[in-house]
Design an enzyme around this catalytic site. Structure first.
Site, PDB file in Angstrom:
ATOM      1  N   PRO A   1       0.787  -1.237   0.000  1.00  0.00           N
ATOM      2  CA  PRO A   1       0.000   0.000   0.000  1.00  0.00           C
ATOM      3  C   PRO A   1       0.821   1.291   0.000  1.00  0.00           C
ATOM      4  CG  PRO A   1      -0.130  -1.121   2.127  1.00  0.00           C
ATOM      5  CD  PRO A   1       0.720  -1.966   1.271  1.00  0.00           C
TER       6      PRO A   1
ATOM      7  N   ASP B   1       1.698   1.650 -11.826  1.00  0.00           N
ATOM      8  CA  ASP B   1       0.474   2.433 -11.617  1.00  0.00           C
ATOM      9  C   ASP B   1       0.723   3.670 -10.772  1.00  0.00           C
ATOM     10  OD1 ASP B   1      -1.117   0.693 -12.898  1.00  0.00           O
ATOM     11  OD2 ASP B   1      -1.928  -0.257 -11.102  1.00  0.00           O
TER      12      ASP B   1
ATOM     13  N   LYS C   1      -3.600   5.178 -14.165  1.00  0.00           N
ATOM     14  CA  LYS C   1      -4.618   4.297 -13.655  1.00  0.00           C
ATOM     15  C   LYS C   1      -4.965   4.525 -12.188  1.00  0.00           C
ATOM     16  CE  LYS C   1      -5.904  -0.414 -14.487  1.00  0.00           C
ATOM     17  NZ  LYS C   1      -5.410  -1.473 -13.684  1.00  0.00           N
TER      18      LYS C   1
ATOM     19  N   GLY D   1      -0.201  -1.308  -7.041  1.00  0.00           N
ATOM     20  CA  GLY D   1      -0.355  -0.990  -5.622  1.00  0.00           C
ATOM     21  C   GLY D   1      -1.037  -2.148  -4.908  1.00  0.00           C
TER      22      GLY D   1
ATOM     23  N   ASP E   1      -2.129  -5.572  -3.557  1.00  0.00           N
ATOM     24  CA  ASP E   1      -2.018  -6.920  -4.115  1.00  0.00           C
ATOM     25  C   ASP E   1      -2.632  -6.909  -5.521  1.00  0.00           C
ATOM     26  OD1 ASP E   1      -1.806 -10.058  -3.215  1.00  0.00           O
ATOM     27  OD2 ASP E   1      -3.390  -9.690  -4.686  1.00  0.00           O
TER      28      ASP E   1
ATOM     29  N   THR F   1      -2.242  -6.100   0.787  1.00  0.00           N
ATOM     30  CA  THR F   1      -3.330  -5.281   0.270  1.00  0.00           C
ATOM     31  C   THR F   1      -3.619  -4.112   1.225  1.00  0.00           C
ATOM     32  OG1 THR F   1      -5.568  -5.354  -0.618  1.00  0.00           O
ATOM     33  CG2 THR F   1      -5.162  -6.675   1.351  1.00  0.00           C
TER      34      THR F   1
ATOM     35  N   MET G   1     -11.985   2.198  -2.861  1.00  0.00           N
ATOM     36  CA  MET G   1     -12.508   3.116  -3.886  1.00  0.00           C
ATOM     37  C   MET G   1     -13.901   3.637  -3.519  1.00  0.00           C
ATOM     38  SD  MET G   1     -11.272   1.003  -7.225  1.00  0.00           S
ATOM     39  CE  MET G   1     -11.595  -0.591  -6.539  1.00  0.00           C
TER      40      MET G   1
ATOM     41  N   GLY H   1      -2.679   5.367   3.727  1.00  0.00           N
ATOM     42  CA  GLY H   1      -2.307   4.348   4.706  1.00  0.00           C
ATOM     43  C   GLY H   1      -0.899   3.821   4.518  1.00  0.00           C
TER      44      GLY H   1
HETATM   45  C1  LIG Z   1      -7.716   0.185  -7.596  1.00  0.00           C
HETATM   46  S1  LIG Z   1      -7.757  -0.157  -5.904  1.00  0.00           S
HETATM   47  C2  LIG Z   1      -6.278  -1.052  -5.761  1.00  0.00           C
HETATM   48  C3  LIG Z   1      -6.211  -1.887  -4.544  1.00  0.00           C
HETATM   49  C4  LIG Z   1      -4.899  -2.625  -4.419  1.00  0.00           C
HETATM   50  N1  LIG Z   1      -4.762  -3.602  -5.452  1.00  0.00           N
HETATM   51  C5  LIG Z   1      -4.726  -3.267  -3.044  1.00  0.00           C
HETATM   52  O1  LIG Z   1      -4.667  -4.493  -2.959  1.00  0.00           O
HETATM   53  O2  LIG Z   1      -4.620  -2.530  -2.062  1.00  0.00           O
HETATM   54  C6  LIG Z   1      -7.384   1.397  -5.221  1.00  0.00           C
HETATM   55  C7  LIG Z   1      -8.001   1.639  -3.854  1.00  0.00           C
HETATM   56  O3  LIG Z   1      -7.273   0.977  -2.850  1.00  0.00           O
HETATM   57  C8  LIG Z   1      -7.278   1.725  -1.656  1.00  0.00           C
HETATM   58  N2  LIG Z   1      -5.882   2.051  -1.311  1.00  0.00           N
HETATM   59  C9  LIG Z   1      -4.794   1.675  -1.968  1.00  0.00           C
HETATM   60  N3  LIG Z   1      -3.676   2.108  -1.340  1.00  0.00           N
HETATM   61  C10 LIG Z   1      -4.106   2.785  -0.253  1.00  0.00           C
HETATM   62  C11 LIG Z   1      -3.451   3.469   0.800  1.00  0.00           C
HETATM   63  N4  LIG Z   1      -2.108   3.541   0.863  1.00  0.00           N
HETATM   64  N5  LIG Z   1      -4.196   4.048   1.762  1.00  0.00           N
HETATM   65  C12 LIG Z   1      -5.543   3.981   1.717  1.00  0.00           C
HETATM   66  N6  LIG Z   1      -6.215   3.345   0.747  1.00  0.00           N
HETATM   67  C13 LIG Z   1      -5.529   2.749  -0.224  1.00  0.00           C
HETATM   68  C14 LIG Z   1      -8.098   2.984  -1.934  1.00  0.00           C
HETATM   69  O4  LIG Z   1      -9.424   2.741  -1.552  1.00  0.00           O
HETATM   70  C15 LIG Z   1      -7.966   3.088  -3.437  1.00  0.00           C
HETATM   71  O5  LIG Z   1      -9.063   3.807  -3.970  1.00  0.00           O
END
Ligand SMILES: C[S@@+](CC[C@H](N)C(=O)[O-])C[C@H]1O[C@@H](n2cnc3c(N)ncnc32)[C@H](O)[C@@H]1O
Length: 475
Positions: free
Chosen positions: A231, A254, A276, A307, A309, A337, A394, A423
């Site tokens: 993350p 990404d 993306k 980002g 997983d 994740t 999201m 986070g």
């Molecule tokens: C397209 S999804 C990708 C998720 C990613 N594959 C994962 O496993 O964390 C993107 C969403 O993940 C969440 N996200 C990803 N990184 C984050 C972070 N560092 N802090 C808070 N939310 C995060 C948010 O809700 C963001 O809109």
């Protein structure tokens, strides 16, 4: 990068060193070890400096440095300030004099008077690691040095000499760069490298010659590794992810990938940003798929860096299907994740025997567009069941609507929630409140992406822990 790191060949080259005390003595020994021809200017050298001058047999002058003395030197080093703690004026004058005649100058412990600084070093013969804090904290540099010392085998220099010995022969035998790099990687990290480190160079040389003679110059087949970058905090990268990055020829990444994660890649690896994030599709998904396929078919090792997983709301599945359909080999390195990373860094668990026996990850928006009221189609009734944690990815733009749906399906409006912005990163923010106010929390605190919404009793855990501790202290 505030200064440019380089390694200077000083053998036989003239360097002027001015100063009287222990710092000057230390620099003198270091410069002499690098083969420099050092002229020392010291009006009243300390015993330590006298000993160094004597041991190394260098020339010594008791006069003050003049611009004439600087005419034939290539570097100037001043170490007055450290000798008796208050002779700064001599260092300032030396710095001005050197800069006036265009000589590069270093004044010990005075980055403001210096054109270059001397790094802390880890010396393994032909392998030298230099560490700089740009003069901000020599103690910190020493700590980093100690950490590196502890992980680099003492015989590493021997391995470098071994590689040097066979370098041109291997280059002549394997002329294609990526294959040669892979060959060396296997040699240095496998039994041959181990034999060199263990001091058995004869066996290592024999096995290396056998390996190179067996090497078939076959056409390289490329492949794609889908890698989860976690993350944000680069320390959450797995060892396999770091290795895949080191080995990659091309990295397709990404928006959510923290830039520091890319530092694990080789400097000559090509980096392709494909954007993306919600509402910012720099490259549409079919074009990303086509790019991955084209790069792999050209024989390259492609890392598709995502980002979190790759298989959690990361479209990893779609990319894998496209690659498989194009008969491109693909493997996956899972990542931490956002849900698990953010919860850990915010200080609460996702399940808890007293509060939540299951956890559900949902997306606030769906592939086929949104439901009429702007949010994804979800089974609100089953989500509203008590004793579970809901993690919404999201969902920032529709947090209020999600809360209304859940409350409408029977979840208590007083259910605690946590919103975690950025986070696991240095600028992480955690905002807590109740489900009925979640839209206002997002608005009032100006929460921005990326953010995660966690709904459930578990989000109270850290707070409860802190409260209990405070209560115990008060009593
Ligand atoms: C397209 S999804 C990708 C998720 C990613 N594959 C994962 O496993 O964390 C993107 C969403 O993940 C969440 N996200 C990803 N990184 C984050 C972070 N560092 N802090 C808070 N939310 C995060 C948010 O809700 C963001 O809109």
């Amino acid at each position: 990068m505030r200064s440019f790191p380089l390694f200077l060949k000083l053998q036989g080259r003239p360097v002027l060193l001015a100063g009287n005390g222990d710092a000057a003595a230390a620099k003198l020994r270091l410069l002499a070890a690098a083969g420099a021809r050092v002229r020392v200017f010291a009006e009243s050298p300390s015993a330590e400096l006298r000993a160094a001058i004597h041991d190394l047999g260098v020339s010594w002058n008791a006069a003050t440095v003049t611009s004439e003395d600087l005419r034939h030197v290539e570097l100037v080093i001043g170490a007055h300030g450290n000798s008796n703690g208050d002779d700064e004026a001599a260092d300032v004058a030396l710095s001005e004099l050197a800069r006036g005649v265009g000589r590069l100058v270093n004044i010990v412990a005075r980055p403001d008077l210096s054109d270059f600084t001397m790094p802390a070093i880890v010396d393994r013969g032909d392998i030298v690691v230099a560490i700089s804090t740009h003069g901000a904290s020599p103690v910190l540099a020493q700590r980093v040095r100690a950490a590196i010392e502890s992980v680099l085998p003492p015989a590493l220099g021997r391995l470098a000499r071994f590689a040097q010995r066979f370098r041109s022969a291997i280059q002549a035998r394997i002329d294609d760069n990526p294959s040669r790099r892979r060959f060396w990687d296997q040699v240095l990290s496998g039994p041959i490298g181990q034999a060199v480190l263990a001091g058995d160079e004869r066996r290592a040389a024999r096995d290396l010659i056998r390996a190179v003679n067996r090497h078939e110059p076959k056409a390289e087949t490329g492949h794609v590794t889908l890698v989860g970058a976690g993350p944000g905090d680069p320390e959450l990268l797995t060892l396999r992810a770091a290795r895949a990055l080191r080995e990659a020829d091309v990295i397709v990444y990404d928006k959510l990938v923290d830039p520091t994660v890319l530092d694990f890649a080789r400097r000559d690896a090509r980096r392709i940003y494909v954007g993306k994030s919600k509402g910012d599709h720099t490259l549409p998904q079919p074009e990303i798929n086509a790019l991955l396929i084209a790069e792999a078919k050209a024989g390259r090792h492609v890392v598709r860096l995502k980002g979190g997983d790759p298989f959690v709301f990361g479209r990893g599945g779609e990319e894998m299907d496209a690659l498989a359909a194009a008969q491109v080999r693909v493997d996956v390195v899972p990542g931490i994740t956002a849900a698990t990373g953010c919860a850990a860094y915010a200080g609460f668990p996702l399940t808890h025997r007293d509060h939540a026996s299951s956890v559900t990850f949902v997306s606030g928006h769906s592939r086929d567009g949104l439901a009429k009221d702007g949010i994804a189609e979800l089974d609100w009734q089953s989500l509203a069941n008590n004793r579970q944690t809901i993690v919404v990815y999201m969902g920032l733009g529709v947090a209020g609507e999600i809360a209304s749906k859940l409350i409408g399906a029977g979840l208590s409006p007083a259910t605690p929630v946590a919103i975690i912005e950025n986070g696991t990163r240095w600028d992480q923010r955690v905002v807590k409140g109740e489900l009925s106010h979640v839209g206002a929390l997002v608005r009032d605190h100006g929460i921005a992406a990326p953010s995660l919404l966690v709904i459930g009793e578990v989000t109270r855990a850290a707070e409860a822990g802190v409260r209990a501790e405070l209560k115990a202290v008060a009593e």
